[in-house]
Scaffold this motif. Structure first.
Motif, PDB file in Angstrom:
ATOM      1  N   VAL A 159       0.863  -1.188   0.000  1.00  0.00           N
ATOM      2  CA  VAL A 159       0.000   0.000   0.000  1.00  0.00           C
ATOM      3  C   VAL A 159       0.896   1.235   0.000  1.00  0.00           C
ATOM      4  CG1 VAL A 159      -1.656   1.332   1.365  1.00  0.00           C
ATOM      5  CG2 VAL A 159      -1.934  -1.137   1.162  1.00  0.00           C
ATOM      6  N   TYR A 160       0.637   2.135  -0.939  1.00  0.00           N
ATOM      7  CA  TYR A 160       1.426   3.369  -1.064  1.00  0.00           C
ATOM      8  C   TYR A 160       0.865   4.417  -0.099  1.00  0.00           C
ATOM      9  CZ  TYR A 160       3.686   7.370  -3.435  1.00  0.00           C
ATOM     10  OH  TYR A 160       4.428   8.489  -3.729  1.00  0.00           O
ATOM     11  N   LEU A 161       1.617   4.678   0.964  1.00  0.00           N
ATOM     12  CA  LEU A 161       1.225   5.658   1.998  1.00  0.00           C
ATOM     13  C   LEU A 161       1.978   6.951   1.728  1.00  0.00           C
ATOM     14  CD1 LEU A 161      -0.119   6.257   4.867  1.00  0.00           C
ATOM     15  CD2 LEU A 161       2.040   5.459   5.833  1.00  0.00           C
ATOM     16  N   HIS A 162       1.236   8.053   1.506  1.00  0.00           N
ATOM     17  CA  HIS A 162       1.913   9.303   1.155  1.00  0.00           C
ATOM     18  C   HIS A 162       0.996  10.503   1.439  1.00  0.00           C
ATOM     19  CE1 HIS A 162      -0.559   8.154  -2.224  1.00  0.00           C
ATOM     20  NE2 HIS A 162      -0.422   9.329  -2.809  1.00  0.00           N
ATOM     21  N   VAL A 163       1.588  11.667   1.346  1.00  0.00           N
ATOM     22  CA  VAL A 163       0.820  12.909   1.497  1.00  0.00           C
ATOM     23  C   VAL A 163       0.440  13.383   0.100  1.00  0.00           C
ATOM     24  CG1 VAL A 163       0.872  15.290   2.310  1.00  0.00           C
ATOM     25  CG2 VAL A 163       2.028  13.512   3.632  1.00  0.00           C
ATOM     26  N   VAL A 171      -3.896  15.777   2.300  1.00  0.00           N
ATOM     27  CA  VAL A 171      -4.483  14.611   2.969  1.00  0.00           C
ATOM     28  C   VAL A 171      -3.415  13.527   3.119  1.00  0.00           C
ATOM     29  CG1 VAL A 171      -6.865  14.949   2.170  1.00  0.00           C
ATOM     30  CG2 VAL A 171      -5.252  13.670   0.726  1.00  0.00           C
ATOM     31  N   LEU A 172      -3.654  12.628   4.067  1.00  0.00           N
ATOM     32  CA  LEU A 172      -2.847  11.412   4.164  1.00  0.00           C
ATOM     33  C   LEU A 172      -3.568  10.376   3.311  1.00  0.00           C
ATOM     34  CD1 LEU A 172      -0.370  10.157   5.582  1.00  0.00           C
ATOM     35  CD2 LEU A 172      -1.903   9.361   7.388  1.00  0.00           C
ATOM     36  N   ARG A 173      -2.852   9.773   2.361  1.00  0.00           N
ATOM     37  CA  ARG A 173      -3.527   8.925   1.370  1.00  0.00           C
ATOM     38  C   ARG A 173      -2.886   7.544   1.282  1.00  0.00           C
ATOM     39  NH1 ARG A 173      -4.434  11.622  -4.397  1.00  0.00           N
ATOM     40  NH2 ARG A 173      -6.213  12.510  -3.253  1.00  0.00           N
ATOM     41  N   LEU A 189      -5.012  15.021   7.260  1.00  0.00           N
ATOM     42  CA  LEU A 189      -3.557  14.942   7.474  1.00  0.00           C
ATOM     43  C   LEU A 189      -3.224  15.220   8.941  1.00  0.00           C
ATOM     44  CD1 LEU A 189      -0.893  14.551   5.849  1.00  0.00           C
ATOM     45  CD2 LEU A 189      -0.719  17.038   5.792  1.00  0.00           C
ATOM     46  N   PRO A 190      -2.616  14.242   9.651  1.00  0.00           N
ATOM     47  CA  PRO A 190      -2.264  14.479  11.054  1.00  0.00           C
ATOM     48  C   PRO A 190      -1.173  15.541  11.181  1.00  0.00           C
ATOM     49  CG  PRO A 190      -2.201  12.131  10.508  1.00  0.00           C
ATOM     50  CD  PRO A 190      -2.274  12.886   9.221  1.00  0.00           C
ATOM     51  N   SER A 362     -13.588  10.758  -0.458  1.00  0.00           N
ATOM     52  CA  SER A 362     -12.418  10.345   0.328  1.00  0.00           C
ATOM     53  C   SER A 362     -12.083   8.872   0.107  1.00  0.00           C
ATOM     54  CB  SER A 362     -12.651  10.604   1.823  1.00  0.00           C
ATOM     55  OG  SER A 362     -13.616   9.720   2.338  1.00  0.00           O
ATOM     56  N   ALA A 363     -13.006   8.107  -0.483  1.00  0.00           N
ATOM     57  CA  ALA A 363     -12.718   6.715  -0.847  1.00  0.00           C
ATOM     58  C   ALA A 363     -13.202   6.499  -2.283  1.00  0.00           C
ATOM     59  CB  ALA A 363     -13.418   5.757   0.104  1.00  0.00           C
ATOM     60  N   VAL A 364     -12.246   6.270  -3.180  1.00  0.00           N
ATOM     61  CA  VAL A 364     -12.571   6.112  -4.609  1.00  0.00           C
ATOM     62  C   VAL A 364     -11.971   4.795  -5.088  1.00  0.00           C
ATOM     63  CG1 VAL A 364     -12.106   7.021  -6.920  1.00  0.00           C
ATOM     64  CG2 VAL A 364     -12.721   8.585  -5.088  1.00  0.00           C
ATOM     65  N   TYR A 365     -12.781   4.049  -5.859  1.00  0.00           N
ATOM     66  CA  TYR A 365     -12.316   2.765  -6.387  1.00  0.00           C
ATOM     67  C   TYR A 365     -12.468   2.742  -7.902  1.00  0.00           C
ATOM     68  CZ  TYR A 365     -13.198   1.787  -1.495  1.00  0.00           C
ATOM     69  OH  TYR A 365     -13.201   1.861  -0.124  1.00  0.00           O
ATOM     70  N   VAL A 366     -11.533   2.086  -8.561  1.00  0.00           N
ATOM     71  CA  VAL A 366     -11.594   1.945 -10.008  1.00  0.00           C
ATOM     72  C   VAL A 366     -11.520   0.459 -10.330  1.00  0.00           C
ATOM     73  CG1 VAL A 366     -10.477   2.488 -12.217  1.00  0.00           C
ATOM     74  CG2 VAL A 366     -10.416   4.155 -10.341  1.00  0.00           C
ATOM     75  N   VAL A 367     -12.370   0.009 -11.239  1.00  0.00           N
ATOM     76  CA  VAL A 367     -12.316  -1.397 -11.649  1.00  0.00           C
ATOM     77  C   VAL A 367     -12.358  -1.459 -13.179  1.00  0.00           C
ATOM     78  CG1 VAL A 367     -14.817  -1.698 -11.364  1.00  0.00           C
ATOM     79  CG2 VAL A 367     -13.329  -3.701 -11.354  1.00  0.00           C
TER      80      VAL A 367
END
Length: 372
Positions: A159-163, A171-173, A189-190, A362-367
């Protein structure tokens, strides 16, 4: 070393540690857990050289010291002891044995020298911040289903964790993709996370991290460097190497011009897909969606096993569309929806489809679709 510890406390601490240990090891010491007793605490450290978990627990320490013993064996013994038992661990360096005693049960386990145990090198962390457990749990839980299992594209095995920049600022993504589906999850973003380097957190680390995030009240201290990531509570510290690679530019595959809008009850949709997919061939798992005015027909045509069809009442007011998907991908994406309704946005039968929860971006999915 000699300590006494309550069975439930010991089971939890050893359980967290032993889950990191690989079942098949060419290096014997990696099958062991390092037990270190000092003051009023005992710590259990386990590693597979990529992840290290240290779990601290309160104990009565009669004689401080350290040793290593089989993590799986110790966990199995403690698991089978009666609830509420007081467990005594005593190490005899002369015989190279650890005695585990509780009530009338006594076990003598082989140990290996603590000096042989590999301890992960400490590193300077470029970014340190705190985040609530529910925030991190949502980020990783909603993204992890899309992690690739293809070893050749190793940079997608996490999982790619980044700003990133969201609709209303930084945002933290978390992003994960396997080329067939993609999940992009954002959270506020904390404080202190602004300059964080983007890292790819490996799949095994994501799964182990889930155990740290079970307590909703927990504040997780997150530390990130170019090569490592660390998650810590006052009791458990988990340090992991990150995947050394560049995550692809995922923004290019998220469609922005999809205008055909389908709104459907997520739970009903998932159940219907599951039902019709029962007859689909194991290889393709293809389900066809036929959309017309406020009507969705899910169908499967598998020459070897049979046909299935189910109709759902939906909100759809666009031109007629037929599009095929892998049933497994549809089920996994639909199961991420926390609200009642899922919104699918289509372009054509050959283009990627976007899914979100209502108007929540804030939650997007692509299929990706498939030919049926």
């Amino acid at each position: 070393m000699k300590i006494s510890i309550e069975r439930g406390t010991l089971l939890k601490a050893v359980g967290q540690a032993q889950s990191v240990v690989e079942r098949r090891n060419t290096i014997p010491i990696l099958a062991n857990v390092l037990i270190e007793a000092e003051g009023g605490h005992v710590s259990f450290r386990a590693t597979d050289l990529d992840i290290e978990v240290v779990d601290r627990a309160p104990a009565m320490v009669e004689r401080p010291g350290a040793t290593t013993v089989s993590a799986v064996m110790l966990h199995e013994i403690v698991r089978k002891l009666p609830d509420g038992a007081l467990v005594s661990l005593a190490d005899d360096a002369a015989t190279g044995r650890l005695t585990v005693a509780a009530g009338r049960s006594t076990f003598s386990l082989a140990t290996l020298p603590k000096e042989d145990f590999p301890v992960m090198a400490t590193s300077e962390y470029a970014s340190n911040f705190k985040a609530a457990a529910p925030l991190l749990r949502r980020l990783f839980d909603k993204a992890k289903f899309a992690i690739s299992t293809e070893e050749t594209r190793y940079y997608l095995n996490g999982v790619y964790l980044h700003v990133a920049t969201g609709d209303s600022g930084p945002v933290l993504r978390c992003v994960a993709t396997d080329g067939h589906r993609l999940a992009r999850i954002d959270a506020a973003l904390p404080d202190g996370a602004q300059g964080m380097p983007g890292v790819i957190v490996p799949r095994k680390t994501v799964n182990e991290l889930r155990k740290l995030l079970d307590d909703d009240e927990a504040e997780i201290a997150v530390s990130v460097s170019e090569t490592k990531v660390r998650f810590a509570t006052p009791i458990i510290t988990m340090t992991s190497k990150v995947i050394d690679g560049t995550f692809p530019d995922y923004s290019r595959v998220i469609p922005t011009g999809n205008t055909r809008r389908l709104e459907v009850d997520a739970a009903e949709f998932a159940k219907a897909v599951d039902r019709v997919a029962t007859v689909s061939s194991e290889r393709s798992r293809a389900v066809k969606l036929s959309l017309d005015d406020d009507r969705l027909i899910l169908s499967v045509n598998a020459p070897d096993s049979g046909n299935a069809e189910e109709e759902l009442a939906v909100a759809y007011a666009d031109e007629r569309l037929e599009i095929g998907f892998n049933a497994k991908y549809l089920l996994e994406i639909a199961s991420q929806v926390d609200r009642e309704n899922a919104v699918f946005l289509f372009n054509s039968s050959g283009d990627p489809t976007l899914m979100r929860e209502g108007n929540d971006m804030s939650a997007v999915y692509v299929v990706m679709p498939m030919r049926v």
